[in-house]
Every structure is written in C-alpha cells, then in structure tokens.
Design a protein around this motif. Structure first.
Motif, short mmCIF file in Angstrom:
data_model
loop_
_atom_site.label_atom_id
_atom_site.label_comp_id
_atom_site.label_asym_id
_atom_site.label_seq_id
_atom_site.Cartn_x
_atom_site.Cartn_y
_atom_site.Cartn_z
N SER A 11 0.84 -1.19 0.00
CA SER A 11 0.00 0.00 0.00
C SER A 11 0.88 1.24 0.00
N ILE A 12 0.43 2.27 -0.69
CA ILE A 12 1.15 3.54 -0.70
C ILE A 12 0.88 4.27 0.61
N THR A 13 1.94 4.79 1.23
CA THR A 13 1.79 5.50 2.50
C THR A 13 2.01 7.00 2.36
N LYS A 14 2.78 7.41 1.34
CA LYS A 14 2.98 8.84 1.14
C LYS A 14 3.51 9.12 -0.25
N GLY A 15 3.21 10.34 -0.72
CA GLY A 15 3.76 10.82 -1.97
C GLY A 15 4.95 11.72 -1.70
N ILE A 16 5.92 11.69 -2.60
CA ILE A 16 7.13 12.51 -2.46
C ILE A 16 7.21 13.42 -3.68
N PHE A 17 7.51 14.70 -3.46
CA PHE A 17 7.38 15.69 -4.52
C PHE A 17 8.70 16.38 -4.86
N GLU A 18 8.72 16.98 -6.04
CA GLU A 18 9.94 17.58 -6.55
C GLU A 18 10.45 18.70 -5.66
N ASP A 19 9.55 19.37 -4.95
CA ASP A 19 9.97 20.47 -4.07
C ASP A 19 10.52 19.97 -2.73
N GLY A 20 10.63 18.66 -2.57
CA GLY A 20 11.19 18.08 -1.35
C GLY A 20 10.17 17.74 -0.29
N SER A 21 8.91 18.09 -0.52
CA SER A 21 7.87 17.82 0.48
C SER A 21 7.34 16.40 0.36
N GLU A 22 6.63 15.98 1.40
CA GLU A 22 5.99 14.67 1.44
C GLU A 22 4.56 14.84 1.95
N ILE A 23 3.65 14.01 1.45
CA ILE A 23 2.27 14.02 1.93
C ILE A 23 1.86 12.59 2.25
N HIS A 24 1.50 12.35 3.50
CA HIS A 24 1.03 11.02 3.90
C HIS A 24 -0.43 10.86 3.46
N CYS A 25 -0.80 9.65 3.14
CA CYS A 25 -2.16 9.40 2.65
C CYS A 25 -2.59 7.98 2.97
N ASP A 26 -3.92 7.79 2.91
CA ASP A 26 -4.49 6.46 3.10
C ASP A 26 -4.72 5.74 1.77
N ALA A 27 -4.71 6.51 0.69
CA ALA A 27 -4.84 5.95 -0.66
C ALA A 27 -4.40 7.02 -1.65
N MET A 28 -4.12 6.58 -2.87
CA MET A 28 -3.74 7.52 -3.93
C MET A 28 -4.58 7.26 -5.17
N ILE A 29 -5.16 8.33 -5.71
CA ILE A 29 -5.85 8.27 -7.00
C ILE A 29 -4.93 8.93 -8.02
N LEU A 30 -4.54 8.18 -9.03
CA LEU A 30 -3.60 8.65 -10.03
C LEU A 30 -4.38 9.10 -11.25
N ALA A 31 -4.53 10.42 -11.41
CA ALA A 31 -5.35 10.99 -12.49
C ALA A 31 -4.50 12.01 -13.26
N THR A 32 -3.41 11.55 -13.84
CA THR A 32 -2.37 12.44 -14.36
C THR A 32 -2.50 12.76 -15.85
N GLY A 33 -3.48 12.21 -16.56
CA GLY A 33 -3.67 12.56 -17.96
C GLY A 33 -2.83 11.75 -18.92
N HIS A 34 -3.17 11.86 -20.22
CA HIS A 34 -2.56 10.98 -21.22
C HIS A 34 -1.13 11.33 -21.61
N SER A 35 -0.60 12.45 -21.12
CA SER A 35 0.74 12.86 -21.55
C SER A 35 1.78 12.84 -20.45
N ALA A 36 1.44 12.34 -19.28
CA ALA A 36 2.39 12.32 -18.15
C ALA A 36 3.29 11.08 -18.25
#
Length: 449
Positions: free
Chosen positions: A154-179
């Motif tokens: 299970s995913i526990t957190k997302g990690i971002f380019e700016d160095g931040s992190e976000i903890h979560c209970d689930a992730m919905i990946l809705a990034t579009g057809h060009s990502a």
C-alpha cells in the motif's frame, strides 16, 4: 456538497492531477466523508494562460504548464467538448449538472453534442476549485509527484519535486494521457503497466463555409444554425480511420509537453465563430503495427509515438511551427508550392507530411480521406490543409486495475483513473471515472477505520 467535518483523524486520499478525473474524484471523496488532497504539477487555470500564450506566440514550452498540464487538464484550453459515448459507465447528467452549477449554460443538458468552449471553461474550473476548498479539501499547484513509498503493498505517502511529502491512506492517479514520467516512475518500481493501442495522424483544416455548404446542402449557412460539425469513419487495411475532436469554428493549437516535439490539437471558443473548421484525422495503431525497431515492450507504443513527434520537430526550424501540406497534395504525394491561410498561430510551413509520417500511417490516411471524399462531396480540396502531427488522442500505456475494486492489482490502495490510466477518453468520461474510482477508494479507506 456537504462540508467535511474538522477531524484530526479524517481519512485522506491523495489525488494526483487536477483535471476532470481529479476534481470529480475530489467531489465524490468529500461526499463520502474523506478528505481529498489534490496535487497538480501545473499552475492554476488563470496563471496557466501565460504559458499557453508563450507556446503560441514564442514557441516556449513549459513542461509542467501547457495545453495538457495544469488545472482543468487537457480539455480546459482545448475545446471543452462534453459529448461522450460512456453512458453505461456512470451518471453523465451528474457531470453535466455539476458544470451547470458552476456556471455552464443550461443548454448542455439538452444539446446532442454539448460544448462549453475554452473561453468559458476556465471560470467554471475555478469555481469547482473553490467548492472543493470551501468543503475542506486541499489543492496544491506546482507540486510534481516524483516518488512514493510503499509498505505492505500500500502507498503510505507521496514525495514531490519540491522536497515535500504528503502522507495518505490511498492515492488516485489521475495524471492525464501525456504524463510519461509517471509511467517511468511506476515502471522503476516494478508496478505493472500494459502497452495500449492509440491513434495517430494529422489535423485537417477546411474553411468553415465549405463544411457548412457540405453539411447543410446550402450555399450559405441557414440562419439560426451553428457552424457545422462532421464525424466520419472508414475502415482501411483492417484498421479504423476516423475524425477525432472535430472543432467547428475553431483553431489548431500546439500541444507539445516537452521541448523538441511538435504535437497539434484543436479547440473552439463557445461561439464557434472562427473562419476555420478543423479535425483530427487519425488511424488506429494496434500493438502489432508498431515497427520492430521499437521492440515489443510495455513502452513500445509510447516510444513510437514520441519518435514521430521528434521527427516532425527536427524537420522544422526549432520553433513550434508545424509542417503542413494542402490536402490534395498530401493525397497525391507531392509538395505544396504554397499553403492556404491556417488558424495555427505559431505558423505552418510547406513540407512532405506524406514522407514525414510512417508509410503505413500515410497510406491508411490517404485511403481514408479518399473513402470519406466519396461520402462528403467537396471535402477533398486543396483549399484544405493537413498539419502534423495529431498524436495525443489517448495514452499508449494503460495502468491496469482490478475490475470490480478499481485498484491496481499489485498496490491495494493505488487507484489508476481517467485518460492517463487508459480508462477514459474526454472530459465527461474522465469525470465519470473519477467519481467511480473515488467511491471505491472511499469504501476502502473507511473500511480500515
């Protein structure tokens, strides 16, 4: 929408992407009592305008803010069509009513081919954003996902380019057809992906008056009738050849998401009052069609798509000017000595598109045009121009998911969603998919309380 209760232990779902799939997923999560945290690599819908202007007028491509990336997704500044065939996947009227509540014309509820227009959709998207924030959701722009942590499948957190992190209970990946970077991220973690068929071709533009004459069988457009659209399809060499995202009274726009590529798309303002009618004219590309040099891997179709976009760019002068050919010259495989007026603001230049495209694509398009020409008298004319390349019709990669639960088969709380996952094909179908996925994600996280 019922505001979320203030609670420290409120369940949180990280929604990656602020397009229609992401925003409708956020609405549904709030309705279910789950807090959405929406992250978007691009800018808000107003700030995004500057980057749209830069690619149009200066050929500057911002790789995180362009016609595809940013608040509202790819449809916000490329037409805002609401027509869908996905009527069995969910409640289409829920999507349309939501748009109306946030400012769309009520006519979209009764029109056969509802359309908002790129001049009006940004304000509607901004209103939807405010509703999510007022209900207790979070939205963060300029926040690009580059990694995530997994524990016990299970995913526990997302990690971002700016160095931040976000903890979560689930992730919905809705990034579009060009990502494309998201596919690379998943692949690097041995998360299952699948190659997927897509479609590729050109964008063809006619004078709108000619399309009106063909469709209305009249020298002039009858009073009170809109700029005429068309929808055409043929079968050539066992593959579909068809119009895509037809834009009456519209314009052709640059849809590149990286430097070093040329991609075109189409859009129409709400009034559909330009002098031009444009449409994608594409052929289906099945996995078996991919040339052998691209291999037979998950990324074969994506590599093939990208190689054509780069070939088209490398043929030019380093700007977003696009190669073009008069329609009959394309069919006759000869150079255009000059070109007609065209709506594409970065500009067009004469080139042998019939040679720049792979031969099997060119051959099918030529046959398809000739078949359509027999059905629409006057359609085949050198007053029309073909512009390349129309390649982002859909994602060439699918992120698989379990049929009933809608989560990824390996990662229990990862929910692939919308066009980027390969499960939608436009604003409405993406919105429906966002609602469906959010319901399942909410059920999952709330069952673990």
């Amino acid at each position: 929408m019922i505001p979320l209760k203030e609670a420290a232990d409120l369940k949180k779902v990280l929604v990656v992407g602020a397009g229609p799939a992401g925003y409708f997923a956020a609405f549904q999560l709030i309705q279910s009592g789950v807090k959405p945290i929406v992250v978007e690599r691009g800018k808000d819908v107003q700030a995004r305008r500057r980057d749209i202007r830069a690619i149009m007028q200066e050929s500057i491509v911002n790789e995180d803010s362009n016609y595809c990336f940013g608040e509202g997704g790819a449809g916000t500044y490329s037409d805002g069509k609401l027509y869908t065939r996905s009527t069995k996947r969910g409640d289409v009227r829920q999507i349309l009513h939501t748009f109306c509540y946030h400012g769309a014309e009520q006519s979209i509820l009764i029109d056969a081919n509802p359309h908002i227009g790129t001049n009006k959709l940004p304000k509607i998207i901004a209103s939807m954003r405010e509703a999510i924030l007022e209900a207790g959701g979070e939205i963060h722009f300029g926040k690009k996902l580059i990694d995530f942590e997994i524990e016990n499948d299970s995913i526990t957190k997302g990690i971002f380019e700016d160095g931040s992190e976000i903890h979560c209970d689930a992730m919905i990946l809705a990034t579009g057809h060009s990502a494309r970077d998201i596919y690379s991220l998943l692949h690097s973690k041995d998360i299952l992906l699948e190659a997927k068929p897509f479609a590729l071709g050109v964008r063809v533009e006619h004078p709108q008056v000619l399309i009106d004459q063909i469709q209305y069988s009249s020298p002039e457009r009858p009073e009170g009738l809109p700029a005429a659209p068309y929808s055409v399809v043929a079968q050539e060499e066992g593959r579909g050849v068809f119009s895509f995202c037809m834009c009456p009274g519209g314009m052709i726009v640059p849809a590149a998401t990286q430097e070093g590529e040329i991609v075109v798309n189409g859009m129409s303002p709400s009034r559909r009052d330009s002098a031009f009618a444009n449409s994608g004219f594409v052929t289906s590309v099945e996995i078996d069609d991919i040339p052998e040099r691209f291999g037979k891997s998950t990324f074969s179709a994506l590599a093939f798509q990208a190689s054509i976009e780069k070939t088209i760019f490398n043929n030019g002068d380093g700007s977003q000017k696009a190669p073009a050919q008069r329609l009959m010259d394309f069919l006759d495989r000869k150079e255009s000595l000059d070109l007609p007026a065209c709506s594409y603001i970065p500009g067009i230049y004469a080139a042998r598109l019939d040679k720049l495209l792979p031969e099997f694509i060119t051959e099918r398009l030529i046959k398809g045009f000739r078949t359509i020409g027999k059905k629409l008298g006057g359609y085949l004319t050198n007053d029309a121009v073909v512009v390349g390349v129309e390649s982002r019709t859909s994602s060439p990669v699918r992120i698989p998911r379990v049929k009933e639960l809608l989560n990824h088969p390996q990662i229990m709380n990862l929910y692939p969603c919308g066009e980027g996952a390969g499960f939608a094909g436009g604003i409405v179908s993406a919105g429906i998919d966002g609602v469906n996925v959010a319901k399942k994600a909410a059920e999952k996280v709330l069952s673990n309380e």
